[in-house]
Design an enzyme around this catalytic site. Structure first.
Site, PDB file in Angstrom:
ATOM      1  N   SER A 114       5.693  -1.969   1.640  1.00 31.36           N
ATOM      2  CA  SER A 114       4.914  -2.976   2.362  1.00 31.36           C
ATOM      3  C   SER A 114       5.471  -3.138   3.763  1.00 31.36           C
ATOM      4  CB  SER A 114       4.951  -4.323   1.634  1.00 31.36           C
ATOM      5  OG  SER A 114       4.286  -5.303   2.425  1.00 31.36           O
ATOM      6  N   ARG A 134      -2.026   0.630   7.679  1.00 31.03           N
ATOM      7  CA  ARG A 134      -1.615   0.657   9.083  1.00 31.03           C
ATOM      8  C   ARG A 134      -1.074   1.990   9.571  1.00 31.03           C
ATOM      9  NH1 ARG A 134      -0.892  -4.149   7.142  1.00 31.03           N
ATOM     10  NH2 ARG A 134      -1.806  -5.903   8.277  1.00 31.03           N
ATOM     11  N   THR A 160       0.459   5.720  -1.530  1.00 25.57           N
ATOM     12  CA  THR A 160       0.083   6.849  -0.662  1.00 25.57           C
ATOM     13  C   THR A 160       0.377   8.188  -1.354  1.00 25.57           C
ATOM     14  OG1 THR A 160       2.203   6.762   0.499  1.00 25.57           O
ATOM     15  CG2 THR A 160       0.362   5.576   1.507  1.00 25.57           C
ATOM     16  N   ILE A 184      -4.885  -3.256  -4.426  1.00 26.90           N
ATOM     17  CA  ILE A 184      -6.156  -3.551  -5.082  1.00 26.90           C
ATOM     18  C   ILE A 184      -6.635  -2.350  -5.889  1.00 26.90           C
ATOM     19  CG2 ILE A 184      -6.863  -5.223  -3.320  1.00 26.90           C
ATOM     20  CD1 ILE A 184      -8.518  -2.901  -2.044  1.00 26.90           C
ATOM     21  N   ASP A 185      -5.733  -1.363  -6.072  1.00 26.11           N
ATOM     22  CA  ASP A 185      -6.172  -0.069  -6.601  1.00 26.11           C
ATOM     23  C   ASP A 185      -6.032   0.079  -8.110  1.00 26.11           C
ATOM     24  OD1 ASP A 185      -3.389   0.327  -6.923  1.00 26.11           O
ATOM     25  OD2 ASP A 185      -3.220   1.365  -4.996  1.00 26.11           O
ATOM     26  N   CYS A 226     -27.259 -14.951 -12.322  1.00 27.70           N
ATOM     27  CA  CYS A 226     -27.558 -16.173 -11.575  1.00 27.70           C
ATOM     28  C   CYS A 226     -28.146 -15.912 -10.199  1.00 27.70           C
ATOM     29  CB  CYS A 226     -26.305 -17.044 -11.457  1.00 27.70           C
ATOM     30  SG  CYS A 226     -25.140 -16.424 -10.228  1.00 27.70           S
ATOM     31  N   HIS A 277      -4.199  -9.878  -3.901  1.00 26.46           N
ATOM     32  CA  HIS A 277      -5.389  -9.599  -3.091  1.00 26.46           C
ATOM     33  C   HIS A 277      -6.554  -9.096  -3.943  1.00 26.46           C
ATOM     34  CE1 HIS A 277      -2.512  -9.085   0.605  1.00 26.46           C
ATOM     35  NE2 HIS A 277      -2.685 -10.332   0.259  1.00 26.46           N
ATOM     36  N   CYS A 318     -26.369 -10.961  -8.419  1.00 26.40           N
ATOM     37  CA  CYS A 318     -25.960 -11.121  -9.807  1.00 26.40           C
ATOM     38  C   CYS A 318     -27.175 -11.124 -10.736  1.00 26.40           C
ATOM     39  CB  CYS A 318     -25.197 -12.438  -9.938  1.00 26.40           C
ATOM     40  SG  CYS A 318     -24.719 -12.830 -11.626  1.00 26.40           S
ATOM     41  N   ALA A 320       0.802  -1.216   0.000  1.00 29.79           N
ATOM     42  CA  ALA A 320       0.000   0.000   0.000  1.00 29.79           C
ATOM     43  C   ALA A 320       0.845   1.281   0.000  1.00 29.79           C
ATOM     44  CB  ALA A 320      -0.944  -0.010   1.194  1.00 29.79           C
TER      45      ALA A 320
HETATM   46  P1  NAD Z   1       0.662  -1.670   5.018  1.00 31.39           P
HETATM   47  O1  NAD Z   1      -0.281  -0.518   5.206  1.00 31.39           O
HETATM   48  O2  NAD Z   1       0.690  -2.730   6.032  1.00 31.39           O
HETATM   49  O3  NAD Z   1       2.145  -1.111   4.876  1.00 31.39           O
HETATM   50  C1  NAD Z   1       2.436  -0.014   4.057  1.00 31.39           C
HETATM   51  C2  NAD Z   1       3.870   0.405   4.404  1.00 31.39           C
HETATM   52  O4  NAD Z   1       4.232   1.442   3.501  1.00 31.39           O
HETATM   53  C3  NAD Z   1       4.021   0.941   5.824  1.00 31.39           C
HETATM   54  O5  NAD Z   1       5.095   0.264   6.444  1.00 31.39           O
HETATM   55  C4  NAD Z   1       4.317   2.436   5.610  1.00 31.39           C
HETATM   56  O6  NAD Z   1       5.256   2.945   6.550  1.00 31.39           O
HETATM   57  C5  NAD Z   1       4.899   2.456   4.227  1.00 31.39           C
HETATM   58  N1  NAD Z   1       4.673   3.689   3.470  1.00 31.39           N
HETATM   59  C6  NAD Z   1       3.512   4.363   3.315  1.00 31.39           C
HETATM   60  N2  NAD Z   1       3.682   5.397   2.460  1.00 31.39           N
HETATM   61  C7  NAD Z   1       4.992   5.378   2.093  1.00 31.39           C
HETATM   62  C8  NAD Z   1       5.783   6.193   1.242  1.00 31.39           C
HETATM   63  N3  NAD Z   1       5.250   7.239   0.576  1.00 31.39           N
HETATM   64  N4  NAD Z   1       7.089   5.902   1.096  1.00 31.39           N
HETATM   65  C9  NAD Z   1       7.635   4.847   1.777  1.00 31.39           C
HETATM   66  N5  NAD Z   1       6.938   4.045   2.581  1.00 31.39           N
HETATM   67  C10 NAD Z   1       5.622   4.302   2.731  1.00 31.39           C
HETATM   68  O7  NAD Z   1       0.404  -2.230   3.583  1.00 31.39           O
HETATM   69  P2  NAD Z   1       0.614  -3.677   3.015  1.00 31.39           P
HETATM   70  O8  NAD Z   1       1.883  -4.256   3.523  1.00 31.39           O
HETATM   71  O9  NAD Z   1       0.411  -3.545   1.559  1.00 31.39           O
HETATM   72  O10 NAD Z   1      -0.591  -4.524   3.631  1.00 31.39           O
HETATM   73  C11 NAD Z   1      -1.883  -3.958   3.692  1.00 31.39           C
HETATM   74  C12 NAD Z   1      -3.002  -4.789   3.075  1.00 31.39           C
HETATM   75  O11 NAD Z   1      -4.124  -3.941   2.845  1.00 31.39           O
HETATM   76  C13 NAD Z   1      -2.623  -5.359   1.754  1.00 31.39           C
HETATM   77  O12 NAD Z   1      -2.988  -6.671   1.800  1.00 31.39           O
HETATM   78  C14 NAD Z   1      -3.483  -4.618   0.702  1.00 31.39           C
HETATM   79  O13 NAD Z   1      -4.237  -5.549  -0.054  1.00 31.39           O
HETATM   80  C15 NAD Z   1      -4.478  -3.822   1.464  1.00 31.39           C
HETATM   81  N6  NAD Z   1      -4.474  -2.385   1.089  1.00 31.39           N
HETATM   82  C16 NAD Z   1      -4.337  -2.014  -0.238  1.00 31.39           C
HETATM   83  C17 NAD Z   1      -4.296  -0.649  -0.581  1.00 31.39           C
HETATM   84  C18 NAD Z   1      -4.134  -0.259  -2.034  1.00 31.39           C
HETATM   85  O14 NAD Z   1      -4.534  -1.006  -2.915  1.00 31.39           O
HETATM   86  N7  NAD Z   1      -3.527   0.909  -2.338  1.00 31.39           N
HETATM   87  C19 NAD Z   1      -4.392   0.312   0.409  1.00 31.39           C
HETATM   88  C20 NAD Z   1      -4.540  -0.101   1.746  1.00 31.39           C
HETATM   89  C21 NAD Z   1      -4.589  -1.457   2.068  1.00 31.39           C
HETATM   90 ZN    ZN Z   2     -23.675 -14.850 -11.075  1.00 34.28          ZN
END
Ligand code: NAD
Ligand code: ZN
Length: 267
Positions: free
Chosen positions: A203, A44, A36, A111-112, A165, A129, A162, A32
């Site tokens: 991550s 988190r 950002t 998932i974005d 179905c 995911h 749906c 994620a």
């Molecule tokens: P996480 O939120 O657990 O970890 C994200 C990490 O990125 C953190 O350690 C944070 O300190 C770091 N971070 C944030 N912005 C940053 C930046 N600009 N530069 C450097 N580091 C940065 O995310 P995860 O490990 O991907 O796990 C979260 C779960 O939630 C995943 O399974 C995901 O499917 C889902 N999720 C997805 C999205 C998305 O699709 N964008 C967003 C939120 C959650």
């Molecule tokens: Zn269906």
């Protein structure tokens, strides 16, 4: 080795630039944090709206229409926060690695859909995911568009079913408690095993089995590089750790690669 001091950063980025040139197969793995910069909050970090709109677990979703209605309410509330997000510098950097033939695919927990929006072909994004930019029927797997679902949901207040179905319709993401797509996981594992450079970007490396991929790559002889704002549980086994902003680090990496006349064209 951790490059959080700016004086050491360039030196370590030079090393990474060299590794990128010499690598035969690069495996980028994103979380994620890469999104950002695009305005999509991570899970988190403090103040995360995901905690207020916590995704509903899969068994609860299946068990009651009320939970399904609440899941859709939260889904649309989150979509409103980052509708119109566009790819950031990290997404573009990785798209360049794919275009240059260095990375056969990008493994993502996200998932974005932003990696595809940065120009990476659909089949080269391995989504562990799922994808939150559309929905699917849980019975017949037929794809459904969110805009259609939303207008019916807002008019009726009922969770969508749906049209083909009658099955339950759910965002095409993998919920807590839902099995990971096996084909995607196997592709990701195969790429991790065959890579010689595995780069985990944005991550927390806390979510399994996805967080096992860097360990798998390392065990099969790859160099492991971690780029993340904060420490992760795998920093100790990494060959290089960059604690900083992904956008700035990727931008500097491309600059240094260009200065040295290295052969990767990231554009
Ligand atoms: P996480 O939120 O657990 O970890 C994200 C990490 O990125 C953190 O350690 C944070 O300190 C770091 N971070 C944030 N912005 C940053 C930046 N600009 N530069 C450097 N580091 C940065 O995310 P995860 O490990 O991907 O796990 C979260 C779960 O939630 C995943 O399974 C995901 O499917 C889902 N999720 C997805 C999205 C998305 O699709 N964008 C967003 C939120 C959650
Ligand atoms: Zn269906």
């Amino acid at each position: 080795m951790t490059a959080s001091d700016p004086a050491d950063l360039d030196e370590d980025l030079e090393v990474l630039a060299e590794w990128l040139v010499s690598a035969e197969v690069v495996a980028p793995f994103t979380g994620a944090g890469i999104s950002t910069e695009s305005g999509v909050p991570d899970f988190r970090s403090p103040g995360s709206p995901w905690l207020a709109n916590r995704p509903i677990a899969f068994d609860a979703f299946l068990a009651s229409a009320e939970a399904r209605r609440e899941a859709w309410r939260r889904k649309f509330a989150m979509d409103d926060l980052y509708a119109g997000a566009t790819p950031g510098r990290g997404h573009h950097f990785l798209a360049g690695l794919v275009a240059a033939g260095k990375a056969p695919a990008i493994i993502t927990q996200n998932i974005d859909g932003l990696q595809q929006a940065a120009g990476v072909p659909e089949e080269r994004v391995i989504e562990l995911h799922g994808n939150g930019t559309y929905a699917a029927c849980l019975d017949c797997a037929e794809r459904q568009e969110l805009a259609d679902i939303r207008s019916v949901f807002e008019a009726s207040g009922l969770p969508p079913t749906c049209p083909h179905c009658g099955g339950m319709v759910k965002s095409a993401t993998i919920s807590f408690g839902q099995a990971l797509p096996q084909q995607a996981l196997q592709r990701a594992q195969a790429l991790a095993r065959t890579s010689d450079l595995f780069i985990a970007i944005g991550s927390s490396l806390l979510v399994h089995p996805a967080a096992g991929l860097p360990v798998l790559a390392k065990r099969h002889g790859a160099r492991l590089v971690i780029i993340n704002r904060e420490a992760t549980p795998l920093d100790d086994i990494a060959d290089l750790v960059f604690n900083g902003e992904i956008g700035a680090i990727c931008t500097r990496l491309v600059e240094l690669s260009g200065d040295a006349g290295r052969s990767i064209n990231y554009s």
